[in-house]
Design an enzyme around this catalytic site. Structure first.
Site, PDB file in Angstrom:
ATOM      1  N   SER A 141      16.001   2.482 -29.886  1.00 35.54           N
ATOM      2  CA  SER A 141      16.169   3.467 -28.812  1.00 35.54           C
ATOM      3  C   SER A 141      17.581   4.008 -28.822  1.00 35.54           C
ATOM      4  O   SER A 141      18.519   3.310 -29.231  1.00 35.54           O
ATOM      5  CB  SER A 141      15.907   2.805 -27.459  1.00 35.54           C
ATOM      6  OG  SER A 141      16.291   3.671 -26.406  1.00 35.54           O
ATOM      7  N   TYR A 156      17.719  -4.182 -21.994  1.00 33.27           N
ATOM      8  CA  TYR A 156      16.924  -3.319 -22.890  1.00 33.27           C
ATOM      9  C   TYR A 156      17.810  -2.777 -24.009  1.00 33.27           C
ATOM     10  O   TYR A 156      17.415  -2.787 -25.180  1.00 33.27           O
ATOM     11  CB  TYR A 156      16.306  -2.179 -22.068  1.00 33.27           C
ATOM     12  CG  TYR A 156      15.467  -1.199 -22.868  1.00 33.27           C
ATOM     13  CD1 TYR A 156      14.198  -1.541 -23.333  1.00 33.27           C
ATOM     14  CD2 TYR A 156      15.932   0.086 -23.139  1.00 33.27           C
ATOM     15  CE1 TYR A 156      13.424  -0.635 -24.060  1.00 33.27           C
ATOM     16  CE2 TYR A 156      15.163   0.997 -23.862  1.00 33.27           C
ATOM     17  CZ  TYR A 156      13.912   0.635 -24.311  1.00 33.27           C
ATOM     18  OH  TYR A 156      13.148   1.537 -25.030  1.00 33.27           O
TER      19      TYR A 156
HETATM   20  N1  LIG Z   1       9.364   6.605 -24.089  1.00 36.64           N
HETATM   21  C1  LIG Z   1      10.652   6.630 -24.383  1.00 36.64           C
HETATM   22  O1  LIG Z   1      11.428   7.428 -23.850  1.00 36.64           O
HETATM   23  C2  LIG Z   1      11.213   5.682 -25.412  1.00 36.64           C
HETATM   24  C3  LIG Z   1      12.535   5.875 -25.820  1.00 36.64           C
HETATM   25  C4  LIG Z   1      13.075   5.016 -26.769  1.00 36.64           C
HETATM   26  C5  LIG Z   1      12.322   3.994 -27.283  1.00 36.64           C
HETATM   27  N2  LIG Z   1      11.040   3.815 -26.866  1.00 36.64           N
HETATM   28  C6  LIG Z   1      10.298   2.698 -27.442  1.00 36.64           C
HETATM   29  O2  LIG Z   1       9.111   3.176 -28.043  1.00 36.64           O
HETATM   30  C7  LIG Z   1       8.082   2.179 -27.958  1.00 36.64           C
HETATM   31  C8  LIG Z   1       6.841   2.769 -27.323  1.00 36.64           C
HETATM   32  O3  LIG Z   1       7.147   3.180 -26.011  1.00 36.64           O
HETATM   33  P1  LIG Z   1       6.171   4.053 -25.100  1.00 36.64           P
HETATM   34  O4  LIG Z   1       7.066   4.928 -24.300  1.00 36.64           O
HETATM   35  O5  LIG Z   1       5.075   4.619 -25.905  1.00 36.64           O
HETATM   36  O6  LIG Z   1       5.617   2.910 -24.119  1.00 36.64           O
HETATM   37  P2  LIG Z   1       4.196   2.676 -23.433  1.00 36.64           P
HETATM   38  O7  LIG Z   1       4.477   1.844 -22.223  1.00 36.64           O
HETATM   39  O8  LIG Z   1       3.451   3.967 -23.250  1.00 36.64           O
HETATM   40  O9  LIG Z   1       3.422   1.813 -24.519  1.00 36.64           O
HETATM   41  C9  LIG Z   1       3.845   0.519 -24.854  1.00 36.64           C
HETATM   42  C10 LIG Z   1       2.635  -0.280 -25.288  1.00 36.64           C
HETATM   43  O10 LIG Z   1       3.080  -1.591 -25.661  1.00 36.64           O
HETATM   44  C11 LIG Z   1       2.100  -2.510 -25.207  1.00 36.64           C
HETATM   45  N3  LIG Z   1       2.698  -3.839 -25.073  1.00 36.64           N
HETATM   46  C12 LIG Z   1       3.553  -4.274 -24.116  1.00 36.64           C
HETATM   47  N4  LIG Z   1       3.835  -5.575 -24.319  1.00 36.64           N
HETATM   48  C13 LIG Z   1       3.157  -5.957 -25.428  1.00 36.64           C
HETATM   49  C14 LIG Z   1       3.033  -7.185 -26.123  1.00 36.64           C
HETATM   50  N5  LIG Z   1       3.679  -8.283 -25.712  1.00 36.64           N
HETATM   51  N6  LIG Z   1       2.250  -7.210 -27.219  1.00 36.64           N
HETATM   52  C15 LIG Z   1       1.580  -6.103 -27.641  1.00 36.64           C
HETATM   53  N7  LIG Z   1       1.661  -4.920 -27.009  1.00 36.64           N
HETATM   54  C16 LIG Z   1       2.429  -4.859 -25.917  1.00 36.64           C
HETATM   55  C17 LIG Z   1       1.621  -1.936 -23.892  1.00 36.64           C
HETATM   56  O11 LIG Z   1       0.365  -2.496 -23.505  1.00 36.64           O
HETATM   57  C18 LIG Z   1       1.578  -0.446 -24.219  1.00 36.64           C
HETATM   58  O12 LIG Z   1       0.309  -0.076 -24.729  1.00 36.64           O
HETATM   59  C19 LIG Z   1       8.704   1.018 -27.186  1.00 36.64           C
HETATM   60  O13 LIG Z   1       9.206   0.073 -28.090  1.00 36.64           O
HETATM   61  C20 LIG Z   1       9.834   1.680 -26.435  1.00 36.64           C
HETATM   62  O14 LIG Z   1      10.846   0.771 -26.078  1.00 36.64           O
HETATM   63  C21 LIG Z   1      10.468   4.644 -25.943  1.00 36.64           C
END
Ligand SMILES: NC(=O)c1ccc[n+]([C@@H]2O[C@H](COP(=O)([O-])OP(=O)(O)OC[C@H]3O[C@@H](n4cnc5c(N)ncnc54)[C@H](O)[C@@H]3O)[C@@H](O)[C@H]2O)c1
Length: 250
Positions: A141, A156
């Site tokens: 991130s 985080y």
């Molecule tokens: N959305 C953003 O702005 C953003 C920015 C930077 C990084 N990210 C990273 O991108 C990735 C995806 O984020 P997103 O925004 O799509 O999130 P999201 O919440 O839409 O999806 C995350 C998914 O991970 C699953 N999950 C959670 N804990 C888990 C576990 N222990 N085992 C298996 N699955 C698990 C959840 O059920 C969910 O389906 C994450 O790693 C997040 O930190 C997101």
């Protein structure tokens, strides 16, 4: 089209309908990959896989549980002859200040983001090593690079910075086996990870800090994951690729 034709890809945390994992799974499938969606809930994972088409698989797998990661991989090895791509996408975040991070907050955020990335990678590395090829894509991130300040708290940022270190060390160790390991650093992407805790004021402040003037789309991240997963990125390993609309230019 067809950048992943005949390839087999595992994507963790890809059941979330508006999430980065699901968008990546969809794009991979459109490019010819057979995809396994791993997520906490078996039904949700299966439904997300069915959305992609008939050949894709949805499995329950909590990535913080090493035995569950190994079991998911064992299940896939029964059905697949190989595994070409792993996207370590499962992640959670919490908007906490430094003094409000309790032991359970620390454990939850470090475990899913960092421990999960390690365990799932360990589950696929033996197969990738024996076939002498593979691409692992880890979701870090912008919070890791700029010290948070978007939504997630310091724990985080620390977890995602840990993911960067793990990515680079794995890239170095696995390069002789022709396994590439890269990280994506998304900026703010509109998904459900903020779990209803993002206020309109917070959103306005975030958008003000983005030179491109908009939040990212899940498809913006999926495109980058496709590049890193595919042979287009054949000489890229240990990289961190920014997908942030210019919110951090360094
Ligand atoms: N959305 C953003 O702005 C953003 C920015 C930077 C990084 N990210 C990273 O991108 C990735 C995806 O984020 P997103 O925004 O799509 O999130 P999201 O919440 O839409 O999806 C995350 C998914 O991970 C699953 N999950 C959670 N804990 C888990 C576990 N222990 N085992 C298996 N699955 C698990 C959840 O059920 C969910 O389906 C994450 O790693 C997040 O930190 C997101």
């Amino acid at each position: 089209m067809g950048l992943l034709k005949g390839k087999y890809a595992i994507i963790t945390g890809a059941a979330s309908a508006r999430g980065l994992g699901k968008a990546t799974a969809k794009l991979f499938a459109e490019h010819g990959a057979t995809v396994a969606i791993l997520d906490l809930d078996a039904d949700a994972a299966r439904a997300a896989a069915a959305d992609l088409g008939p050949d894709h698989i949805g499995l329950a797998c909590n990535v913080t549980d090493k035995a569950a990661c190994d079991a998911a991989m064992a299940e896939l090895e029964k059905r697949w002859s190989r595994v070409d791509v792993l996207v370590n996408n499962a992640g959670i975040t919490q908007p906490l200040k430094i003094m409000d991070i309790g032991p359970s907050n620390y454990d939850a955020v470090l475990d899913v983001n960092l421990r999960g990335t390690l365990y799932m990678s360990q589950a696929v590395i033996p197969a990738m090593r024996s076939q002498k090829s593979g691409s692992i894509v880890n979701l870090s991130s912008v919070s890791a690079q700029r010290g948070g300040g978007i939504f997630g708290g310091p724990h985080y940022s620390a977890a995602k910075a840990g993911v960067l270190g793990l990515t680079k060390a794995m890239a170095r160790e696995l390069a002789p086996s022709n396994i590439r390991v890269n990280a994506i650093c998304p900026g703010f992407i509109a998904t459900d990870i903020t779990a209803g805790k993002l206020t309109p004021e917070m959103l306005e402040t975030i958008i003000e800090g983005i030179p491109m003037g908009r939040a990212g789309e899940a498809s913006d991240v999926a495109g980058c994951a496709l590049f890193l997963a595919s042979d287009l990125a054949a000489y890229c390993t240990g990289t961190e690729v920014d997908v942030n609309g210019g919110s951090l230019i360094h």
